[in-house]
Design a protein around this motif. Structure first.
Motif, PDB file in Angstrom:
ATOM      1  N   PRO A 116      -8.459 168.564  28.544  1.00  0.00           N
ATOM      2  CA  PRO A 116      -7.434 167.505  28.644  1.00  0.00           C
ATOM      3  C   PRO A 116      -7.620 166.453  27.553  1.00  0.00           C
ATOM      4  O   PRO A 116      -8.707 165.909  27.368  1.00  0.00           O
ATOM      5  CB  PRO A 116      -7.660 166.913  30.027  1.00  0.00           C
ATOM      6  CG  PRO A 116      -8.351 167.994  30.791  1.00  0.00           C
ATOM      7  CD  PRO A 116      -9.164 168.754  29.795  1.00  0.00           C
ATOM      8  N   GLY A 117      -6.572 166.180  26.787  1.00  0.00           N
ATOM      9  CA  GLY A 117      -6.606 165.191  25.719  1.00  0.00           C
ATOM     10  C   GLY A 117      -7.120 165.737  24.406  1.00  0.00           C
ATOM     11  O   GLY A 117      -7.109 165.048  23.393  1.00  0.00           O
ATOM     12  N   ALA A 118      -7.579 166.988  24.358  1.00  0.00           N
ATOM     13  CA  ALA A 118      -8.140 167.544  23.123  1.00  0.00           C
ATOM     14  C   ALA A 118      -7.056 168.012  22.174  1.00  0.00           C
ATOM     15  O   ALA A 118      -7.297 168.153  20.982  1.00  0.00           O
ATOM     16  CB  ALA A 118      -9.079 168.703  23.445  1.00  0.00           C
ATOM     17  N   GLY A 119      -5.848 168.257  22.655  1.00  0.00           N
ATOM     18  CA  GLY A 119      -4.790 168.777  21.804  1.00  0.00           C
ATOM     19  C   GLY A 119      -4.222 167.751  20.845  1.00  0.00           C
ATOM     20  O   GLY A 119      -3.629 168.096  19.850  1.00  0.00           O
ATOM     21  N   ALA A 120      -4.420 166.483  21.117  1.00  0.00           N
ATOM     22  CA  ALA A 120      -3.818 165.444  20.277  1.00  0.00           C
ATOM     23  C   ALA A 120      -4.531 165.292  18.952  1.00  0.00           C
ATOM     24  O   ALA A 120      -3.913 164.983  17.946  1.00  0.00           O
ATOM     25  CB  ALA A 120      -3.826 164.107  21.011  1.00  0.00           C
TER      26      ALA A 120
END
Length: 160
Positions: A116-120
């Motif tokens: 979670p949040g790593a794609g940004a």
């Protein structure tokens, strides 16, 4: 020395006329009343002026900062339209589009197998430089050619 009345003065003077050298009580009372009245009107004006901001803050509105800025503009420029627009914005509920979009992004990251949040923060410089490992195509699937990005074109021209 006793103060005597002027011969032309009437014998029955009103209570608010004081003798020479005495304190004028009516003037002191009126001065205190005037100072308190000016302070009360100023406080009432400021309370009325901050009404849109207090409404937006109480309702936990997304547009609270915009309403506050419009209130300051109205205060310093004396353009009452800013105050009216701020009041209307404080009374209107603007829908929250951010929370559903965050939920969609989180679901897509979960489907992609990312934390979670790593794609940004994983913007690839070249094709295949970041992200999860690519799966091998199945036997019946056609192979998709790699897309050409502007950064890849400029690197290919430099190396050629």
């Amino acid at each position: 020395m006793t103060a005597s009345l002027h011969p032309a003065a009437p014998h029955h003077l009103p209570a608010f006329i004081t003798a020479p050298g005495e304190t004028d009580v009516l003037m002191v009372v009126v001065a205190v009343f005037l100072v308190l009245a000016v302070l009360a009107v100023g406080l009432l004006f400021l309370r009325l002026h901050t009404l849109p901001e207090r409404i937006a803050h109480r309702g936990h509105k997304l547009q609270f900062e915009i309403v506050a800025i419009l209130g300051l503009l109205a205060l310093f420029t004396h353009v009452h339209l800013f105050w009216v627009v701020g009041l209307l914005l404080a009374l209107i509920d603007i829908p929250d589009f951010g929370n559903p979009l965050r939920r969609i992004a989180g679901s897509l990251e979960k489907i992609a197998g990312l934390k979670p949040g790593a794609g940004a923060g994983d913007a690839p410089d070249e094709i295949g430089a970041a992200g999860p490992p690519a799966e091998k195509p199945s036997e019946g699937a056609a192979e998709v050619p790699p897309t050409i990005t502007p950064s890849r074109i400029s690197k290919e021209k430099i190396h050629a």
